[in-house]
Enzyme design. Structure first.
Site, PDB file in Angstrom:
ATOM      1  N   MET A  43       0.846  -1.200   0.000  1.00  0.00           N
ATOM      2  CA  MET A  43       0.000   0.000   0.000  1.00  0.00           C
ATOM      3  C   MET A  43       0.878   1.245   0.000  1.00  0.00           C
ATOM      4  O   MET A  43       1.074   1.872   1.026  1.00  0.00           O
ATOM      5  CB  MET A  43      -0.901  -0.007   1.246  1.00  0.00           C
ATOM      6  N   ASP A  44       1.390   1.580  -1.158  1.00  0.00           N
ATOM      7  CA  ASP A  44       2.385   2.644  -1.272  1.00  0.00           C
ATOM      8  C   ASP A  44       1.766   3.921  -1.840  1.00  0.00           C
ATOM      9  O   ASP A  44       0.914   3.855  -2.721  1.00  0.00           O
ATOM     10  CB  ASP A  44       3.501   2.146  -2.212  1.00  0.00           C
TER      11      ASP A  44
END
Lengths: 277, 315
Positions: free
Chosen positions: B90-91
């Protein structure tokens, strides 16, 4: 035009092309250059099918493409190139294909060592083989050992060929070695647990830095059990061309993309090293 | 002090059992009727504490269930070719916030909402396991902005677990949670204990996780077995190593079929190194808070169209 003049024109064009390449590589070298590039040579069979070549011919064309790409990499100043030639999973393919690949491997290793003007002699290449060489056919294994012995003292760039290799197998072998060593050390009275660096020393790739770029051709986006540990922070690329179609233009584009991502990659690498120490 | 969890002992999540080798067909999943009196499980003792989007998750259970039962798999997805285990890095929360002139905490709040949506969609569509990379051990060495840099982000992550457990989600936490505060560690342990019998979906939250450390830890565990005489070094196989990895908390499918990374970065960042041997990777330039249903469908469609060969030939 006579045969002599055609040869002369060809020689001049060859020289002009080499000079242009040197200039191009000089321009590229102003940015950060990768020290280690890894390739997954995917797409040989699909190329043969596309060009309606006979069975097995795709791998031959793939080898010629490999030699060309290696030449460009070493001219660029890349010190280490690793290629995924044959996986342990590939032994499940048809026996005739596996035998064909073993025979090709022996033939090409002999060619590289014995012929005069090959990249081994031109660059002083050191060849290393990673993987379970004991699973290869006798002739292929002997050829690989001969290549490693013949080039062991070379000080030029390094070519690491992964044959009968999977990364999980490499890690399992490293764990076996680490556990054996630990047991011996504990018997001698030493204490302490196995650290990340201790495990890394027992990898096939122990003397090689982690790859900066990992390129898998033919557009597939998976690692297929290749350098899983080593590619923790590697820049992954999956250009569309099949491996025999991978050209200088694709290599330069790959390096430009790496140069764009480099500052962030470098910072993460330093943090990982700091954390592990 | 964060509230501790109190589950009503009558709450009982049962679902139809199905073979773990088969992907669930559309419509075959049924949810049990939940006790409406148990729906609000966030204690009223701390009403003043603001948790992002908590109120949205307190919708009446019955309406939500009816909506979900009617949810169809969007075309062109086909249930038989969906991945069973999806991993997500989850960047992009901070970059999303920066692009909007908002503080990082706003990015993480938006990221939490996206995660909640993704878990809901995964449940609806029959994905059996979801692994999310919440916080890498390398992030601890990032320059801290003020004090308690990590604290709001981790509280948000903990609240994901707090709120979602009642959806039949089994939560597992992997990584090194020793760097979390004591209260967060206690909360994490409680969430894992309370949800261990849930069967709807397995949610693995990777906090302060490093793939290399996980493999080294497995090596240390195996070395201990060798020292105790339970195993000889030459008998060590890949299965022995897989048993010692933290993802063995879901033994049926510990390895992700699909790994999604948002925000355009093209690397694994030390996430699930061993487990990603044959994982299909999907990279998207979208930042995590913007990763919605359409993007998820795109990732799953891309997975569907891939030809997985596992080193062999498909004629």
């Amino acid at each position: 035009m006579g045969k002599r003049s055609r040869k002369l024109v060809s020689k001049i064009l060859g020289r002009v092309w080499r000079l242009f390449r040197r200039w191009l590589f000089l321009m590229l070298s102003f940015g950060p250059m990768p020290e280690h590039i890894a390739f997954i040579l995917d797409g040989n069979r699909r190329y043969a099918k596309k060009k309606k070549l006979k069975m097995g011919a795709g791998h031959n064309v793939g080898f010629n493409s490999l030699v060309a790409v290696l030449r460009y990499c070493y001219e660029l100043g890349v010190k280490y190139v690793t290629v995924y030639a044959f996986s342990i999973d590939n032994f499940n393919r048809k026996p005739e294909e596996v035998q064909g690949l073993m025979a090709l491997m022996k033939e090409k290793i002999d060619e590289l060592l014995e012929e005069e003007d090959t990249i081994v002699h031109k660059f002083g290449l050191r060849i290393d083989f990673w993987g379970r060489l004991d699973l290869l056919s006798e002739s292929a294994r002997l050829a690989a050992e001969r290549a490693m012995a013949a080039t062991a003292n070379n000080t030029g760039p390094v070519l690491c060929v992964c044959v009968a290799y999977t990364s999980t197998d490499e890690i399992a072998r490293a764990i076996k070695k680490s556990c054996s060593k630990k047991r011996e050390e504990e018997a001698a009275g030493a204490r302490g647990s196995i650290a990340v660096a201790d495990l890394e020393k027992n990898f096939d790739s122990a003397h090689c830095p982690d790859p900066d770029i990992l390129i898998r051709t033919s557009g597939e986006t998976r690692l297929s059990n290749f350098l899983l540990w080593q590619s923790a922070l590697t820049h992954l690329q999956n250009p569309r061309p099949l491996w025999p179609e991978f050209s200088l233009r694709n290599l330069i584009w790959a390096i430009l993309k790496y140069q764009k991502a480099h500052p962030y990659l470098e910072a993460r690498r330093r943090r990982l090293a700091k954390k592990q120490n | 002090m964060l509230p501790s969890l109190h589950l009503n002992s009558t709450l009982n999540c049962t679902t139809l059992n199905y073979s773990s080798t088969l992907l669930p067909l559309r419509g075959s999943r049924r949810r049990t009727r939940r006790d409406v009196a148990n729906e609000s499980l966030v204690p009223a003792a701390h009403p003043a504490r603001r948790y992002p989007s908590l109120s949205a998750s307190l919708a009446p259970a019955r309406e939500e269930e009816e909506r979900k039962e009617g949810a169809l798999l969007p075309p062109p997805l086909r249930p038989e070719t969906l991945p069973r285990h999806v991993a997500v890095i989850m960047d992009g929360n901070s970059r999303w916030a920066k692009a909007r002139g908002l503080p990082s905490s706003a990015g993480h709040e938006a990221g939490y909402r996206t995660l909640k949506k993704m878990v809901e969609l995964s449940c609806q569509w029959g994905i059996r396991a979801l692994t999310v990379f919440a916080f890498s051990s390398e992030n601890w060495t990032r320059p801290k902005v003020g004090s308690g840099f990590a604290s709001p982000y981790l509280e948000v992550a903990a609240n994901v677990c707090l709120v979602l457990y009642r959806e039949g989600i089994r939560v597992c936490i992997i990584g090194d949670s020793s760097e979390l505060s004591q209260s967060l560690q206690k909360l994490a342990k409680e969430v894992v204990d309370k949800t261990k019998n849930n069967t709807q979906i397995d949610l693995i939250v990777a906090i302060s996780y490093s793939g290399r450390k996980e493999i080294t830890q497995a090596c240390q565990n195996i070395a201990r077995k060798v020292k105790d005489g339970l195993l000889e070094p030459e008998d060590i196989t890949e299965s022995h190593i897989e048993e010692e990895l933290e993802t063995n908390c879901i033994p049926e499918f510990p390895n992700p079929d699909l790994l999604i990374r948002t925000s355009g970065e093209l690397r694994l960042s030390n996430f699930l190194l061993w487990q990603s041997a044959y994982t299909e990777l999907f990279f998207t330039n979208t930042y995590w808070p913007d990763f919605g249903e359409a993007e998820y469908v795109e990732a799953l469609t891309s997975f569907q169209n891939r030809q997985r060969r596992f080193g062999q030939r498909i004629n």
